[in-house]
Enzyme design. Structure first.
Site, PDB file in Angstrom:
ATOM      1  N   ALA A   1      32.915  66.971  56.221  1.00 34.94           N
ATOM      2  CA  ALA A   1      32.158  67.255  57.439  1.00 34.94           C
ATOM      3  C   ALA A   1      31.685  65.937  58.041  1.00 34.94           C
ATOM      4  O   ALA A   1      31.651  64.909  57.359  1.00 34.94           O
ATOM      5  CB  ALA A   1      30.962  68.148  57.119  1.00 34.94           C
TER       6      ALA A   1
ATOM      7  N   GLY B   1      33.964  69.366  53.161  1.00 36.00           N
ATOM      8  CA  GLY B   1      34.344  70.411  54.110  1.00 36.00           C
ATOM      9  C   GLY B   1      35.841  70.544  54.269  1.00 36.00           C
ATOM     10  O   GLY B   1      36.358  71.642  54.519  1.00 36.00           O
TER      11      GLY B   1
ATOM     12  N   GLU C   1      36.939  72.656  51.493  1.00 37.64           N
ATOM     13  CA  GLU C   1      36.461  74.020  51.741  1.00 37.64           C
ATOM     14  C   GLU C   1      37.321  74.740  52.769  1.00 37.64           C
ATOM     15  O   GLU C   1      37.651  75.920  52.611  1.00 37.64           O
ATOM     16  CB  GLU C   1      35.000  73.972  52.188  1.00 37.64           C
ATOM     17  CG  GLU C   1      34.055  73.587  51.049  1.00 37.64           C
ATOM     18  CD  GLU C   1      32.629  73.330  51.521  1.00 37.64           C
ATOM     19  OE1 GLU C   1      31.701  73.853  50.888  1.00 37.64           O
ATOM     20  OE2 GLU C   1      32.446  72.599  52.519  1.00 37.64           O
TER      21      GLU C   1
ATOM     22  N   GLU D   1      29.692  66.293  47.711  1.00 38.24           N
ATOM     23  CA  GLU D   1      28.378  66.416  48.358  1.00 38.24           C
ATOM     24  C   GLU D   1      27.228  65.923  47.489  1.00 38.24           C
ATOM     25  O   GLU D   1      26.241  65.373  47.985  1.00 38.24           O
ATOM     26  CB  GLU D   1      28.134  67.886  48.764  1.00 38.24           C
ATOM     27  CG  GLU D   1      28.976  68.378  49.924  1.00 38.24           C
ATOM     28  CD  GLU D   1      30.348  68.889  49.516  1.00 38.24           C
ATOM     29  OE1 GLU D   1      31.048  69.442  50.381  1.00 38.24           O
ATOM     30  OE2 GLU D   1      30.732  68.735  48.320  1.00 38.24           O
TER      31      GLU D   1
END
Length: 291
Positions: free
Chosen positions: A99, A142, A145, A165
């Protein structure tokens, strides 16, 4: 802004219904313009939707606008009757390196709740047609994911997967702790999530996260071939089969068996089931109508 030529065409069309109909048909057929993705139809029969993440300077980091564009393209392909499957890919260097940290660094807890931060990221998992991730390079945070939201993951041999993360003081927020655990089991998921360490494509395949590994320059082509194979079947039946597999992923065995049986029965209400079985008996190729 419309060019003078287009403006004149619109004005003339206002007085000529035939011209107007032609203009509307031409204009509506044009593909939308995106800033961070490329969209096209691939395969011999152009029956595979191909979405390529295109934010190279940021290694395809997933900012809000990029995710919005992905969701929009997925919705368009989902409605397109000529498309039977979708491939989502990035570059050879990065599928998506996570992200966009700059976009979220100053968020507060209350802002995340009130703005429902990351809630709109599940467009991939809500797509009716099968979505194949063709992963090269980094699929981190992300990016990993989003790959896991896809129905099938093909990886290039240089691909790297991780949920890093924890190394920046947070945890996965778009399914990393949930989908990863279901894919690779508790112990392996704990190792990946709690260390932030990257795993190779070969390790990901061995753990069950990835279906197959190919040379980096072949993985997109192989994903498209898979999409073509899926697209050769009834879209209606494929959607029902995908739904049944997802139910197995999300429910108990007995609930899944009951759901599968009802979906199986349901296929007998479709014209494609009649065509498929007739074609088999007659030793010919079926002509599915998605009905």
């Amino acid at each position: 802004m419309a060019t003078p030529t287009v403006t004149r065409l619109v004005l003339r069309s206002a007085y000529n219904p035939r011209n107007l109909a032609g203009f509307i048909k031409f204009y509506s057929s044009q593909a939308p313009s995106y800033e961070f993705i490329k969209v096209e139809k691939a395969g011999e029969k152009k029956n595979v939707g191909l979405i390529t993440l295109n934010r190279p300077k940021a290694l395809n980091a997933l900012c809000d606008k990029l995710v919005t564009e992905i969701n929009d393209a997925l919705k368009s392909f989902d409605k397109d009757e000529t498309v039977g499957a979708i491939v989502l890919t990035g570059s050879e260097k990065a599928f998506a390196a996570g992200a966009d940290i700059k976009e979220m660094a100053n968020n507060t807890f209350s802002q995340n709740i009130q703005g429902q931060f990351l809630v709109g990221w599940d467009g991939v998992s809500r797509t009716t047609k099968p979505v194949i991730a063709a992963v090269n390079g980094y699929a981190l945070g992300g990016g990993c994911e989003v790959a896991m939201m896809c129905d099938i993951i093909y990886a290039g041999d240089k691909a790297r997967f991780a949920q890093p993360e924890v190394t920046i003081g947070t945890i996965p927020g778009a399914g990393g702790t949930q989908r990863l655990t279901r894919a690779v089991g508790k112990s392996k998921a704990m190792e990946i999530v709690l260390t932030g360490n990257q795993i190779t494509a070969e390790e990901a395949e061995k753990a069950g996260l990835v279906s197959k590994v190919f040379p980096a320059d072949k993985v997109v082509d192989e994903a498209i071939k898979l999409g073509e194979k899926i697209s050769s079947h009834s879209q209606l039946t494929v959607a029902m089969a995908k739904d049944a597999v997802n139910t197995a992923y999300e429910t108990t065995l007995q609930q899944g068996l009951n759901y599968e049986k009802k979906m199986f029965w349901g296929t007998f209400a479709t014209a494609d089931q009649k065509e498929g079985m007739s074609a088999f008996a007659e030793k010919r190729k079926p002509n599915f109508k998605n009905e």
